[in-house]
Design an enzyme around this catalytic site. Sequence first.
Site, short mmCIF file in Angstrom:
data_model
loop_
_atom_site.label_atom_id
_atom_site.label_comp_id
_atom_site.label_asym_id
_atom_site.label_seq_id
_atom_site.Cartn_x
_atom_site.Cartn_y
_atom_site.Cartn_z
N ASP A 1 0.89 -1.27 0.12
CA ASP A 1 -0.03 0.09 -0.15
C ASP A 1 0.77 1.08 0.14
OD1 ASP A 1 -1.84 1.93 0.67
OD2 ASP A 1 -2.36 1.29 2.39
N GLU B 1 -1.52 10.43 0.32
CA GLU B 1 -2.85 9.82 0.34
C GLU B 1 -3.16 9.30 1.94
OE1 GLU B 1 -5.67 6.73 0.34
OE2 GLU B 1 -3.52 6.42 0.93
CO CO Z 1 -3.16 2.82 3.22
ZN ZN Z 2 -3.31 3.17 -0.26
#
Ligand code: CO
Ligand code: ZN
Length: 347
Positions: free
Chosen positions: A174, A210
């Site tokens: 991620d 993010e």
């Molecule tokens: Co994340």
């Molecule tokens: Zn992510």
Amino acid sequence: MKTEKTQKNDDLMSLIQTLVETPGPSGQEHRIRETIKEMVTGLADEIRTDALGNLLCRMGSKQANGKRIMVSAHIDEIGLMVIHVDDNGFARFIPVGGINPLTCLGGRVIFMNGARGVIGAERLEPNTMPKLENLFIDTGATSAADCPVKIGDVCGFDRPMLDLGKRISAKSMDDRIAAVIAIMAMRELAALPAAKRGPNEVWFVFSTQEEVGIRGATTAAYGVDPELGFAIDVTLTGDTPRAYKRPMALGKGACIKVRDSSFIADTRVVDWMINEAKSLGIPYQMEVLDAGGTDGRAIQMTRAGVPAGCISLACRYVHSPSEMVDKDDLNACIKLTAGLVSKEVKL
Ligand code: CO
Ligand code: ZN
């Protein structure tokens, strides 16, 4: 002698390894951005970096029947920020993004200045769960004076990638694995003869911040001003022992997002993705995510609004230092991304 297939796998693994092992928590994306910039130079027709540090890469220019499409993969990762160093050199920290204290225990961290450390915990009462404020980073320092990190310094998890055959585990899948998907899709697009690249102007955005609230993609979307867009990100699964009930699973193909907590994907975009997956014979699964957000929200909510969606890669143990994805799912996401942007889009 290596077969072509083994060579391809080795190349992909080393690309993944480089991306997941380059430190870059939110707000500290300079190194990972430069790494990716080197990789995509020669693939894109135009590359620029905006004020928030997003890397914006344009491929093609918009033709009469084409659309300006934004594809966003975030390049920041979760991390820890030092808020206090005590007399003995132990550093206390706050999270940068969603950090679970349980996955910190015994972990190792690497700071942007190269300093390393391990995460220790205070003595806790029996049957109590540690909180982040019960944890500290031990850099091996013996005093505040020789501690190699100071207030405001940021670190990410430090752990090498593990190739497990069909599956791969690493920290920061991620969302570095999405950067891999974007880069591989860019390569596929660049390898096509000009006439087959489609009429679209495609902006591959490697976005920042993010994990702290979809900030980079917000300014990137405003700057790109897309007519259509999607994020690429990881999503949670329900396929491990006693897992929370979720439809997504490793090995079942690219996930086409219907919704997460930050946005509801445009139904036309969802259909566009399903149809492309079907026509290319790419395995896919529908994604309904009960938690978490993605850059798709920033694209959808920019300016007067944009049809937006998200392609996700099913990932186990998200936000732990050992996130896990499936290689076949990864390939499905690459093929789907490249397929979508390289044809005329009729929503
Ligand atoms: Co994340
Ligand atoms: Zn992510």
